[in-house]
Write an enzyme that holds these catalytic residues in place. Structure first.
Site, PDB file in Angstrom:
ATOM      1  N   ARG A 205     -66.073  20.678 -31.673  1.00 24.88           N
ATOM      2  CA  ARG A 205     -65.705  20.470 -30.262  1.00 24.88           C
ATOM      3  C   ARG A 205     -66.800  19.758 -29.459  1.00 24.88           C
ATOM      4  NH1 ARG A 205     -63.836  25.657 -30.874  1.00 24.88           N
ATOM      5  NH2 ARG A 205     -61.573  25.752 -31.148  1.00 24.88           N
TER       6      ARG A 205
ATOM      7  N   LYS B  20     -67.024   5.379 -23.764  1.00 26.36           N
ATOM      8  CA  LYS B  20     -65.736   5.272 -24.460  1.00 26.36           C
ATOM      9  C   LYS B  20     -66.011   5.280 -25.956  1.00 26.36           C
ATOM     10  CE  LYS B  20     -62.628   2.605 -21.506  1.00 26.36           C
ATOM     11  NZ  LYS B  20     -61.849   1.352 -21.458  1.00 26.36           N
TER      12      LYS B  20
ATOM     13  N   GLU C 230     -69.066 -11.379 -23.119  1.00 26.91           N
ATOM     14  CA  GLU C 230     -69.108 -10.197 -22.241  1.00 26.91           C
ATOM     15  C   GLU C 230     -70.191 -10.359 -21.166  1.00 26.91           C
ATOM     16  OE1 GLU C 230     -66.778  -8.022 -22.665  1.00 26.91           O
ATOM     17  OE2 GLU C 230     -66.248  -7.992 -24.788  1.00 26.91           O
TER      18      GLU C 230
ATOM     19  N   LYS D 273     -72.503  -2.803 -15.686  1.00 28.15           N
ATOM     20  CA  LYS D 273     -71.541  -1.853 -16.261  1.00 28.15           C
ATOM     21  C   LYS D 273     -71.797  -0.452 -15.693  1.00 28.15           C
ATOM     22  CE  LYS D 273     -68.978  -0.360 -20.213  1.00 28.15           C
ATOM     23  NZ  LYS D 273     -68.555  -0.550 -21.592  1.00 28.15           N
TER      24      LYS D 273
ATOM     25  N   GLU E 235     -61.576   4.932 -15.891  1.00 31.23           N
ATOM     26  CA  GLU E 235     -60.720   3.756 -15.740  1.00 31.23           C
ATOM     27  C   GLU E 235     -59.460   4.017 -14.938  1.00 31.23           C
ATOM     28  OE1 GLU E 235     -60.728   1.121 -19.129  1.00 31.23           O
ATOM     29  OE2 GLU E 235     -58.872   0.186 -18.439  1.00 31.23           O
TER      30      GLU E 235
ATOM     31  N   ARG F 297     -62.928   0.170 -13.015  1.00 32.48           N
ATOM     32  CA  ARG F 297     -63.365  -0.036 -14.391  1.00 32.48           C
ATOM     33  C   ARG F 297     -62.496  -1.086 -15.089  1.00 32.48           C
ATOM     34  NH1 ARG F 297     -65.952   4.332 -18.617  1.00 32.48           N
ATOM     35  NH2 ARG F 297     -66.217   2.855 -20.307  1.00 32.48           N
TER      36      ARG F 297
ATOM     37  N   ASN G 117     -62.024  -5.591 -17.972  1.00 30.73           N
ATOM     38  CA  ASN G 117     -61.038  -6.214 -18.861  1.00 30.73           C
ATOM     39  C   ASN G 117     -60.772  -7.680 -18.534  1.00 30.73           C
ATOM     40  OD1 ASN G 117     -60.634  -3.883 -20.350  1.00 30.73           O
ATOM     41  ND2 ASN G 117     -59.161  -3.100 -18.855  1.00 30.73           N
TER      42      ASN G 117
ATOM     43  N   HIS H 237     -59.502 -10.045 -21.174  1.00 29.68           N
ATOM     44  CA  HIS H 237     -59.157  -9.222 -22.328  1.00 29.68           C
ATOM     45  C   HIS H 237     -57.655  -9.112 -22.601  1.00 29.68           C
ATOM     46  CE1 HIS H 237     -63.362  -8.198 -22.345  1.00 29.68           C
ATOM     47  NE2 HIS H 237     -63.211  -7.396 -23.380  1.00 29.68           N
TER      48      HIS H 237
ATOM     49  N   HIS I 175     -57.223 -10.277 -26.133  1.00 30.48           N
ATOM     50  CA  HIS I 175     -56.829  -9.369 -27.220  1.00 30.48           C
ATOM     51  C   HIS I 175     -55.620  -9.911 -27.980  1.00 30.48           C
ATOM     52  CE1 HIS I 175     -58.787  -5.440 -25.619  1.00 30.48           C
ATOM     53  NE2 HIS I 175     -59.522  -5.996 -26.569  1.00 30.48           N
TER      54      HIS I 175
ATOM     55  N   HIS J 241     -64.364 -11.209 -31.136  1.00 29.80           N
ATOM     56  CA  HIS J 241     -63.896 -10.628 -29.876  1.00 29.80           C
ATOM     57  C   HIS J 241     -64.395 -11.418 -28.658  1.00 29.80           C
ATOM     58  CE1 HIS J 241     -62.712  -7.613 -26.978  1.00 29.80           C
ATOM     59  NE2 HIS J 241     -63.953  -7.599 -26.516  1.00 29.80           N
TER      60      HIS J 241
END
Ligand SMILES: NC(=O)c1ccc[n+]([C@@H]2O[C@H](COP(=O)([O-])OP(=O)(O)OC[C@H]3O[C@@H](n4cnc5c(N)ncnc54)[C@H](O)[C@@H]3O)[C@@H](O)[C@H]2O)c1
Ligand SMILES: [Zn+2]
Length: 362
Positions: free
Chosen positions: A123, A145, A187, A229, A239, A243, A247, A250, A254, A266
């Site tokens: 956990r 994340k 990025e 960031k 998000e 946030r 993207n 993206h 993507h 990427h």
């Protein structure tokens, strides 16, 4: 130059991002967070392992309770629950308990997978990020994340889990493949576009120094990127609002990445996606044509693509609909109100996206 950034949550300091040019300060930094009492598992891959794992293990030996190394094959295709399962097995056999710690030594794949294992083993146990790619240093190691891919779905299973420390040895970038390094610039440029106009200018003025990976330029670039960031994730850790600005490029990026079967990196797809978003922003009257042209020139200076061949517009659009962000409901498209000012827009139509794509599909 600031080489330490503290990330807060609810005004409480949560972890430091430390930027150095060697691993020398790693042990002192780990001691500050109480790691000397712990068993540590260094998680790495078959590319980074031979380059740095031994060095890091030697530094930790006799400074912490015990050190073990878990190495898995390099590559996104191993960012899976199967690898996490192998890692759990190693941890159980080595009798890791809730007081112990994982150390993610590698790129974004390692960081995401290790963070997810740390979030779920017993956990939750502590973990530290030691990012070694530009993308991981400026993006994936910050913000908490974590996750793995599931079948064809990228990052489908995951958790928010904050590291205890992010420690960067910026010198590790020197062993990085040139194309992988430059792909991380997608990025970096994104941060300038969404929030930091003066940084965007700075990037344009320091192309050679950045391409040569000169220590001072790299430190400034990584530091400003992480700080941008930080500001965004502190404001919106889960998000729900700003946030989403991260993207930029993206949604279409993507889709292009997927349709090209991951033959483009990427950051390269993000570059193409940002050109499309800039074009759409221009159509709305937010950016000038000159600004779109300038963005393309900057991307090209870093050998990033600004268009792509062999794709069908409709196919790319359909792929955006399978994106996680779409499954969750309405599309949140990121546009540029100005250079340095990203906005989250929920009114972007399919026609606008088609027009944006026309600008980048050859
Ligand atoms: N969690 C987040 O917020 C977030 C954000 C962006 C991306 N990501 C994830 O990050 C992953 C991509 O990360 P990446 O681009 O770092 O790829 P990666 O981790 O696959 O690394 C790329 C390659 O470079 C090698 N490598 C890494 N560091 C090296 C070094 N210093 N010298 C030589 N070789 C080195 C790796 O072994 C690998 O083969 C994706 O899975 C993506 O989903 C996560
Ligand atoms: Zn990205």
């Amino acid at each position: 130059m600031e080489n330490r950034i503290t990330v807060h949550q609810n005004e409480k300091p949560i972890y430091d991002i430390v930027m150095e040019h060697s691993f020398e300060q790693l042990v002192p930094e780990l001691k500050k967070i109480g790691a000397d009492e712990k068993r540590i598992c260094i998680v790495t891959d078959t590319t980074i392992g031979p380059l740095y794992a031994e060095q890091v293990r030697n530094l930790l030996e006799n400074q912490v309770r015990e050190v073990i190394v878990f190495t898995f094959p390099a590559g996104e295709q191993y960012k899976t629950l199967d690898t996490v399962r192998d890692l759990y097995t190693v941890l159980i056999k080595a009798k890791f308990d809730r007081n112990d710690m994982l150390l993610a030594l590698g790129g974004g794949v390692i960081g995401d997978l290790t963070g997810f294992a740390a979030a779920t083993y017993l956990r939750g146990i502590e973990f530290v990020q030691i990012p070694t790619t530009l993308l991981a240093q400026v993006d994936s190691s910050v913000g908490g994340k974590t996750g793995v891919d599931f079948d064809q779905y990228k990052n489908m299973v995951g958790a928010f889990c904050m590291p205890k420390l992010v420690y960067m040895n910026l010198a590790t970038l020197h062993t990085l493949d040139r194309r992988v390094y430059l792909s991380g610039m997608g990025e970096v440029i994104k941060y300038g576009l969404i929030r930091r106009p003066e940084f965007y200018q700075w990037i344009g003025q320091h192309v050679q120094a950045i391409k040569n990976r000169e220590p001072e330029a790299v430190l400034h670039m990584v530091s400003v990127s992480c700080d941008t960031k930080r500001v965004i994730v502190e404001e919106d850790p889960f998000e729900r609002s700003v946030r989403a600005l991260l993207n930029l490029g993206h949604t279409l990026g993507h889709a292009i990445e997927k349709k090209k079967d991951f033959s483009l990196y990427h950051g390269e797809c993000v570059a193409i996606g940002m050109v499309a978003a800039a074009q759409m922003s221009c159509k709305r009257g937010y950016l000038t044509e000159e600004q779109v042209k300038e963005l393309k020139e900057i991307l090209q200076l870093f050998d990033l693509p600004t268009d792509v061949s062999g794709l069908d517009k409709q196919e790319v659009l359909d792929a955006t609909k399978n994106d996680k962000k779409m499954i969750a409901g309405q599309i949140k498209f990121i546009l540029l109100k100005a250079i340095g000012e990203g906005i989250v827009d929920r009114t972007v139509t399919e026609e606008e996206m088609t027009a944006g794509l026309s600008a980048v599909l050859k």
